[in-house]
Design a protein around this motif. Structure first.
Motif, mmCIF file in Angstrom:
data_model
loop_
_atom_site.group_PDB
_atom_site.id
_atom_site.type_symbol
_atom_site.label_atom_id
_atom_site.label_comp_id
_atom_site.label_asym_id
_atom_site.label_seq_id
_atom_site.Cartn_x
_atom_site.Cartn_y
_atom_site.Cartn_z
ATOM 1 N N ILE A 15 -0.661 7.976 -5.118
ATOM 2 C CA ILE A 15 -1.597 8.414 -6.149
ATOM 3 C C ILE A 15 -1.397 7.614 -7.430
ATOM 4 C CG2 ILE A 15 -2.175 10.341 -7.680
ATOM 5 C CD1 ILE A 15 -1.569 12.184 -5.234
ATOM 6 N N LEU A 16 -0.139 7.408 -7.829
ATOM 7 C CA LEU A 16 0.125 6.690 -9.070
ATOM 8 C C LEU A 16 -0.162 5.197 -8.969
ATOM 9 C CD1 LEU A 16 3.382 8.424 -10.307
ATOM 10 C CD2 LEU A 16 1.092 8.611 -11.273
ATOM 11 N N LEU A 17 0.103 4.592 -7.824
ATOM 12 C CA LEU A 17 -0.063 3.145 -7.691
ATOM 13 C C LEU A 17 -1.464 2.716 -7.271
ATOM 14 C CD1 LEU A 17 3.338 2.191 -6.025
ATOM 15 C CD2 LEU A 17 2.669 1.944 -8.419
ATOM 16 N N VAL A 18 -2.192 3.585 -6.581
ATOM 17 C CA VAL A 18 -3.536 3.226 -6.109
ATOM 18 C C VAL A 18 -4.603 4.086 -6.784
ATOM 19 C CG1 VAL A 18 -5.040 3.070 -4.089
ATOM 20 C CG2 VAL A 18 -2.634 2.446 -3.889
ATOM 21 N N GLY A 19 -4.418 5.388 -6.740
ATOM 22 C CA GLY A 19 -5.446 6.292 -7.242
ATOM 23 C C GLY A 19 -5.626 6.252 -8.742
ATOM 24 N N LEU A 20 -4.544 6.214 -9.486
ATOM 25 C CA LEU A 20 -4.649 6.214 -10.940
ATOM 26 C C LEU A 20 -5.346 4.962 -11.482
ATOM 27 C CD1 LEU A 20 -4.132 7.821 -13.478
ATOM 28 C CD2 LEU A 20 -1.857 6.811 -13.579
ATOM 29 N N PRO A 21 -5.016 3.758 -11.014
ATOM 30 C CA PRO A 21 -5.778 2.600 -11.490
ATOM 31 C C PRO A 21 -7.283 2.689 -11.155
ATOM 32 C CG PRO A 21 -3.743 1.865 -10.512
ATOM 33 C CD PRO A 21 -3.845 3.329 -10.220
ATOM 34 N N ILE A 24 -8.789 5.024 -13.641
ATOM 35 C CA ILE A 24 -8.920 4.381 -14.951
ATOM 36 C C ILE A 24 -10.169 3.517 -14.988
ATOM 37 C CG2 ILE A 24 -7.874 2.650 -16.474
ATOM 38 C CD1 ILE A 24 -5.147 3.851 -15.652
ATOM 39 N N VAL A 25 -10.429 2.796 -13.916
ATOM 40 C CA VAL A 25 -11.643 1.974 -13.851
ATOM 41 C C VAL A 25 -12.881 2.857 -13.950
ATOM 42 C CG1 VAL A 25 -13.007 0.483 -12.328
ATOM 43 C CG2 VAL A 25 -10.561 0.074 -12.619
ATOM 44 N N VAL A 26 -12.879 3.983 -13.261
ATOM 45 C CA VAL A 26 -14.012 4.908 -13.320
ATOM 46 C C VAL A 26 -14.167 5.475 -14.731
ATOM 47 C CG1 VAL A 26 -14.864 7.141 -12.486
ATOM 48 C CG2 VAL A 26 -13.943 5.478 -10.881
ATOM 49 N N ALA A 27 -13.068 5.836 -15.380
ATOM 50 C CA ALA A 27 -13.124 6.397 -16.724
ATOM 51 C C ALA A 27 -13.666 5.378 -17.728
ATOM 52 C CB ALA A 27 -11.743 6.886 -17.154
ATOM 53 N N VAL A 28 -13.219 4.142 -17.643
ATOM 54 C CA VAL A 28 -13.701 3.097 -18.557
ATOM 55 C C VAL A 28 -15.170 2.796 -18.282
ATOM 56 C CG1 VAL A 28 -13.422 0.675 -19.184
ATOM 57 C CG2 VAL A 28 -11.424 2.132 -18.944
ATOM 58 N N THR A 29 -15.563 2.808 -17.016
ATOM 59 C CA THR A 29 -16.970 2.596 -16.674
ATOM 60 C C THR A 29 -17.831 3.719 -17.242
ATOM 61 O OG1 THR A 29 -16.313 1.456 -14.652
ATOM 62 C CG2 THR A 29 -18.579 2.246 -14.769
ATOM 63 N N PHE A 55 -6.574 14.164 -18.859
ATOM 64 C CA PHE A 55 -5.985 15.386 -18.316
ATOM 65 C C PHE A 55 -6.606 15.789 -16.985
ATOM 66 C CE2 PHE A 55 -4.562 15.982 -22.703
ATOM 67 C CZ PHE A 55 -3.247 16.327 -22.465
ATOM 68 N N LEU A 56 -7.863 15.460 -16.773
ATOM 69 C CA LEU A 56 -8.548 15.889 -15.557
ATOM 70 C C LEU A 56 -7.989 15.260 -14.284
ATOM 71 C CD1 LEU A 56 -12.332 16.104 -16.472
ATOM 72 C CD2 LEU A 56 -10.737 17.960 -16.022
ATOM 73 N N TRP A 57 -7.479 14.048 -14.362
ATOM 74 C CA TRP A 57 -7.031 13.380 -13.145
ATOM 75 C C TRP A 57 -5.829 14.079 -12.521
ATOM 76 C CZ3 TRP A 57 -2.305 11.367 -11.899
ATOM 77 C CH2 TRP A 57 -1.401 11.182 -12.939
ATOM 78 N N MET A 58 -5.015 14.725 -13.351
ATOM 79 C CA MET A 58 -3.781 15.297 -12.811
ATOM 80 C C MET A 58 -3.933 16.719 -12.291
ATOM 81 S SD MET A 58 -1.552 15.832 -16.200
ATOM 82 C CE MET A 58 -2.413 16.159 -17.710
ATOM 83 N N LEU A 59 -4.989 17.404 -12.646
ATOM 84 C CA LEU A 59 -5.136 18.792 -12.215
ATOM 85 C C LEU A 59 -5.188 18.963 -10.692
ATOM 86 C CD1 LEU A 59 -7.550 20.201 -14.927
ATOM 87 C CD2 LEU A 59 -5.089 20.518 -14.716
ATOM 88 N N PRO A 60 -5.954 18.154 -9.958
ATOM 89 C CA PRO A 60 -5.963 18.361 -8.504
ATOM 90 C C PRO A 60 -4.644 17.999 -7.817
ATOM 91 C CG PRO A 60 -7.766 16.903 -9.173
ATOM 92 C CD PRO A 60 -6.924 17.155 -10.361
ATOM 93 N N PHE A 61 -3.821 17.201 -8.473
ATOM 94 C CA PHE A 61 -2.591 16.705 -7.854
ATOM 95 C C PHE A 61 -1.338 17.413 -8.367
ATOM 96 C CE2 PHE A 61 -5.498 12.986 -7.961
ATOM 97 C CZ PHE A 61 -5.789 12.990 -6.619
#
Length: 80
Positions: A15-21, A24-29, A55-61
């Motif tokens: 999640i940290l190495l693949v999902g988070l980047p 981030i791309v989705v958030a910046v877009t 904060f939203l990215w971490m709630l499901p995980f």
């Protein structure tokens, strides 16, 4: 179905190495789309958007990351 300690540790790394980047791309877009759609919203609005998305990215995980930094509870050698 509860994940084992090792499975949670592996999933947290994925999640940290693949999902988070990717997130981030989705958030910046999304922020870029807001700039174009609303002709440059005020900086405080962009800050709020980034804070909320941060904060939203971490709630499901939450369940995956819970206790990953602790010693393995199933490891008998850690108790000695």
């Amino acid at each position: 179905m509860a994940l084992s300690y090792k499975a949670r540790k592996r999933w947290s790394l994925i999640i940290l190495l693949v999902g988070l980047p990717l997130y981030i791309v989705v958030a910046v877009t999304l922020a870029d789309w807001l700039r174009r759609a609303f002709d440059g919203p005020p900086m405080i609005v962009e800050l709020v958007v980034f804070v909320v998305l941060g904060f939203l990215w971490m709630l499901p995980f939450r369940a995956v990351f819970l206790g990953v930094g602790q010693p393995d509870p199933d490891d008998d050698q850690a108790e000695r």
